[in-house]
Design a protein around this motif. Structure first.
Motif, PDB file in Angstrom:
ATOM      1  N   ASP A 111      10.854  -4.621  -4.765  1.00 28.87           N
ATOM      2  CA  ASP A 111       9.803  -3.591  -5.001  1.00 28.87           C
ATOM      3  C   ASP A 111       8.869  -3.232  -6.855  1.00 28.87           C
ATOM      4  OD1 ASP A 111      11.081  -3.371  -2.543  1.00 28.87           O
ATOM      5  OD2 ASP A 111      10.209  -1.064  -2.435  1.00 28.87           O
ATOM      6  N   THR A 114       5.525   1.449 -10.725  1.00 30.53           N
ATOM      7  CA  THR A 114       3.880   1.668 -10.399  1.00 30.53           C
ATOM      8  C   THR A 114       3.147   0.802 -11.689  1.00 30.53           C
ATOM      9  OG1 THR A 114       4.405   3.507  -9.848  1.00 30.53           O
ATOM     10  CG2 THR A 114       2.312   3.055 -10.785  1.00 30.53           C
ATOM     11  N   CYS A 118      -2.228   1.172 -12.291  1.00 28.94           N
ATOM     12  CA  CYS A 118      -2.703   2.013 -11.263  1.00 28.94           C
ATOM     13  C   CYS A 118      -1.573   3.375 -11.725  1.00 28.94           C
ATOM     14  CB  CYS A 118      -1.009   1.997 -10.823  1.00 28.94           C
ATOM     15  SG  CYS A 118      -1.910   0.203  -8.741  1.00 28.94           S
ATOM     16  N   ASN A 136      -1.128   2.081  -4.810  1.00 31.75           N
ATOM     17  CA  ASN A 136      -0.505   0.541  -5.694  1.00 31.75           C
ATOM     18  C   ASN A 136      -1.687  -0.661  -5.835  1.00 31.75           C
ATOM     19  OD1 ASN A 136      -0.423  -1.211  -2.607  1.00 31.75           O
ATOM     20  ND2 ASN A 136      -0.405   0.896  -2.705  1.00 31.75           N
ATOM     21  N   CYS A 140       1.978  -4.558  -8.168  1.00 32.06           N
ATOM     22  CA  CYS A 140       2.738  -3.135  -8.315  1.00 32.06           C
ATOM     23  C   CYS A 140       2.524  -2.630  -6.657  1.00 32.06           C
ATOM     24  CB  CYS A 140       2.872  -1.540  -9.189  1.00 32.06           C
ATOM     25  SG  CYS A 140       1.136  -1.003  -8.789  1.00 32.06           S
ATOM     26  N   GLY A 141       4.346  -1.623  -6.525  1.00 37.56           N
ATOM     27  CA  GLY A 141       4.120  -0.584  -5.340  1.00 37.56           C
ATOM     28  C   GLY A 141       5.569  -1.669  -4.483  1.00 37.56           C
ATOM     29  N   THR A 321       7.576   5.523  -9.290  1.00 43.18           N
ATOM     30  CA  THR A 321       6.853   5.782  -8.262  1.00 43.18           C
ATOM     31  C   THR A 321       5.810   6.359  -8.198  1.00 43.18           C
ATOM     32  OG1 THR A 321       7.156   7.457  -6.694  1.00 43.18           O
ATOM     33  CG2 THR A 321       8.437   4.933  -6.199  1.00 43.18           C
TER      34      THR A 321
END
Ligand SMILES: [Zn+2]
Ligand SMILES: [Zn+2]
Length: 788
Positions: A111, A114, A118, A136, A140-141, A321
């Motif tokens: 993972d 962010t 974004c 995302n 990223c994300g 996130t």
């Protein structure tokens, strides 16, 4: 433009391996091909990205160069194979359908925090994703936490239940869009949603904050409530980190009396208000991995001391996130963010599970309907001597493999009891799992078991050899033995040998080194508890060249929980009963009856296992100085002893930069005596003189902090001297590998490395893999590879 002739045309078939899926690689290839006016195609398979390009020879060559040099930030190219052949006459360049192949696997991106693009959309009121917590893109994300199987396509993730709206679908289909084939792509119209519920699961929609659940949760946090927040790899428990009362409440409810919590702050600048942040630490904070970084805590920080009682380091992370970004900006506060679990259970993952397990801890729950497939804790890192090291390897690091210097068999290393991870090897890779936890309950064992299944499935590994610790009672050992009954080959591996092999693999080495393995406890080859070991070791064998002398642990496990028992036992054994002076701070911890029991246990050797552990020596000094006689978490006595040393050398007023703190620490070199004897070819460090000198200093009224500094210097000197003695008798070996949980002690690590280096040793420390038991499964798997 030059006229293209048949002769000047060139064609290339290319295979790219590594992390090249789910990271925007195909659109990058597409863009690159279009830029160089090349025709052909690109597609994903189960093991690589295949590319076919043709065009002008010069352009094809340029394409080949830029393919590696300009790859997207999250791509991690392991290898590129190129074959040239006559052109086939393609008319355009296209992205073709992915092709799954039986038995093949490829690396999977962890993972990723962010990205800036974004974040920009998230904070822009004009953007359609303004404040949308699941924003995302291919850069990223979520990745590994939502993947159920490969190849990495939406139907094989927990996003499969969300049908993309036309706008999202358009982004997803456009090779030139940042969201081209971004599998978790979503927007407020079509994607997952958050909800706020109370600890009974009832929906909460406070009127003041509109119906926005994140704004409402922020308001509750500001009012001193505890909110469980569903994140990437599980639930985190959040509260206002500046509020003593709520932090104490969280401790009580979580049954975690003093083990430090981590905090999350909105920006690097905010982190700098609370901590000293070096440029390397800043890089780590803002990296795509965005781990918790242990940084030096400022005296003038408003973060409650209850967050990390008695410590001078604070675990800090930035939002990773979109949900965190919004929440942190809404509250404007540093927030405690700690794993959503009760003491040592695994982190809670599903909404129902969280409500069931955490309703006694959290007042409210910020939940959402994007399922988490794989449970992940936050990773923890430190920067020491300019380089980062992991203390806990989890989110955003695993399952990226460690590259091995040899072709591996299919092996599983089952790991240790505490901070368990497992490790699967195949080809040139060691797939070290994320932090699983302390294997002391059924929930953790289940997490262990299901994560092994997932890794086996994703990376197509069917281990034929199982490596395990010598300790028969570890749950991981029992797990291995059960597999052994079904006919798989078992390789038992000594704990400290595994530590050193793990450090070797971490540094891409196979040849012999002097291995210094210092930790709390590990089952020795002679049945005693080892933990202060000097090994001459490679990935195959080891010889125990030296160790700290054996001393009794009166009451075994009881002595580990209550270091004053160890201290009293060490005094009795090394200095005799007369040294049990009632003026010593440690004597206030035990009453006469307990002291009698300890005496009897040692004399009659009842439940008093022998240990050479350095961890227990740190415990002893900590308890002796009256710093910590009884612990709430593993390593607490040693960590507080280290903190006492730091406090004593830090000049006042407190310096403005972390670097100045380091210099102050390095300047003191006083130490205590000890002596080294040889017994049947093994060198033993005798500790009598050390203990007696510490007691003398105490009687002289020397400060605890200064005694601690001298003690740290002594251990560093001891390592250096032992390494010299061992190197003299084993001239082929000149490198020193440091491993084991004791080297999480940064003061000791600094002192030791600088002494060893100034005496000409090449020193290897851990980098990608924790030095504590979290790295041991790698060592086990490596040794098993060489053993067969
Ligand atoms: Zn992004
Ligand atoms: Zn949409």
């Amino acid at each position: 433009m030059s006229k293209v002739t048949r002769q000047s045309l060139k064609s290339a078939s290319i295979s790219v391996r590594g992390i090249v899926q789910g990271v925007g690689f195909r659109p990058f290839v597409y863009g690159l091909a279009v830029k160089h006016n090349l025709k052909g195609w690109v597609y994903n398979t189960s093991e690589d990205v295949r590319i076919e390009v043709e065009g002008e020879a010069e352009a094809v060559e340029q394409f080949e160069l830029e393919l590696e040099a300009k790859a997207p930030p999250l791509a991690h190219i392991e290898s590129v194979t190129i074959e040239h052949h006559p052109p086939l006459g393609y008319k355009n360049f296209e992205i073709r359908q992915s092709q799954a192949q039986e038995g093949k696997y490829q690396l999977i991106s962890p993972d990723v925090a962010t990205c800036q693009a974004c974040l920009g959309e998230l904070l822009n009121p004009e953007d359609r994703r303004y404040r949308y917590p699941f924003t995302n893109c291919t850069n990223c994300g979520p990745r590994f936490t939502i993947i159920e199987d490969m190849p990495y396509d939406r139907p094989k993730t927990t996003m499969r239940s969300f049908q993309m709206c036309p706008q999202c679908q358009k982004e997803y289909d456009n090779p030139l869009d940042r969201r081209f084939h971004a599998q978790p792509n979503a927007c407020p119209k079509c994607g997952p949603r958050v909800e706020l519920v109370d600890n009974q699961g009832n929906l909460v929609t406070p009127i003041e904050s509109g119906s926005n659940p994140i704004a409402a949760a922020s308001q509750l946090l500001k009012e001193g409530k505890i909110v469980a927040i569903k994140g990437l790899g599980g639930f985190l428990l959040a509260c206002d980190a500046t509020d003593d009362t709520v932090v104490k409440t969280l401790r009580q409810r979580k049954k975690r009396s003093s083990k430090p919590f981590a905090i999350m702050v909105a920006t690097v600048d905010e982190a700098k208000r609370h901590c000293y942040v070096s440029p390397e630490e800043e890089n780590l904070f803002t990296s795509p991995q965005s781990p918790i970084v242990l940084v030096r805590w400022r005296e003038d920080s408003s973060v409650s001391r209850e967050v990390a009682p008695n410590l001078r380091f604070l675990g800090v992370m930035l939002p990773y996130t979109p949900l965190h970004h919004i929440l942190l900006r809404d509250t404007g506060l540093p927030l405690v963010m700690t794993s959503g679990n009760l003491s040592e259970e695994p982190i809670a993952r599903d909404n129902d599970e969280a409500l069931r397990r955490l309703s006694g801890i959290a007042d409210y729950f910020l939940i959402h309907n994007r399922d988490i497939y794989s449970r992940y804790d936050d990773s923890i890192a430190i920067v020491e001597r300019g380089t980062s090291q992991l203390i806990r390897r989890a989110r955003s690091y695993a399952p990226y493999p460690i590259r091995l210097s040899f072709e591996a068999k299919q092996v599983i290393g089952c790991g240790a009891e505490e901070k368990n991870t497992f490790c699967l090897t195949k080809d040139n890779y060691a797939f070290l799992s994320q932090h699983i936890g302390d294997m002391e309950n059924m929930e953790t064992l289940e997490h262990f078991d299901s994560t092994i299944s997932l890794y086996k499935r994703l990376f197509h590994i069917e281990p034929e050899i199982i490596a395990h610790d010598l300790h028969p009672d570890y749950l991981a050992t029992k797990y291995a033995r059960e597999l052994g009954e079904s006919g798989m080959k078992l390789i038992p591996v000594q704990h400290h040998h595994a530590h050193i092999a793990s450090c070797l693999a971490d540094n891409g080495l196979e040849s012999a080194v002097i291995g210094v393995a210092f930790d709390g406890t590990g089952m020795g080859a002679d049945g005693n508890i080892w933990g202060g070991e000097f090994l001459v070791a490679d990935c195959r064998n080891f010889r125990r060249a030296g160790h700290l002398e054996y001393l009794p642990l009166p009451g075994g496990a009881a002595a580990i929980k209550r270091p004053y028992r160890t201290a009293i036992g060490y005094i009795l054994t090394l200095l005799g009963e007369n040294a049990l002076d009632h003026d010593l701070p440690v004597m206030r911890e035990a009453d006469d009856m307990e002291i009698e029991v300890i005496k009897r246990q040692i004399e009659r050797k009842i439940n008093s296992p022998l240990t050479s552990s350095v961890g227990r020596l740190f415990d002893t000094i900590s308890a002796l100085l009256g710093i910590r006689g009884e612990i709430d978490y593993e390593g607490q006595a040693a960590v507080e002893l280290e903190m006492a040393a730091l406090s004593s050398v830090i000049a006042r007023p407190v310096p403005s930069e972390a670097r100045e703190l380091d210099e102050a620490i390095r300047s003191n070199n006083e130490s205590y005596p000890y002596h080294i004897v040889e017994d049947e070819g093994i060198r033993i460090v005798r500790l009598r003189d050390l203990l007696s000198a510490v007691i003398d200093d105490l009687h002289q009224g020397i400060s605890k902090g200064m005694i601690s500094v001298k003690f740290h210097n002594t251990v560093a000197r001891m390592i250096n001297e032992m390494c010299h003695l061992i190197a003299d008798e084993t001239p082929m070996v000149s490198g020193v590998a440091l491993s084991g949980g004791v080297f999480q002690n940064r003061l000791l690590l600094q002192k030791t490395v600088s002494l060893l280096e100034s005496s000409g040793f090449q020193v290897f420390t851990h980098r990608q893999v924790p030095c504590n038991d979290g790295g041991i499964s790698l060592g086990q798997a490596v040794i098993a590879n060489f053993a067969v």
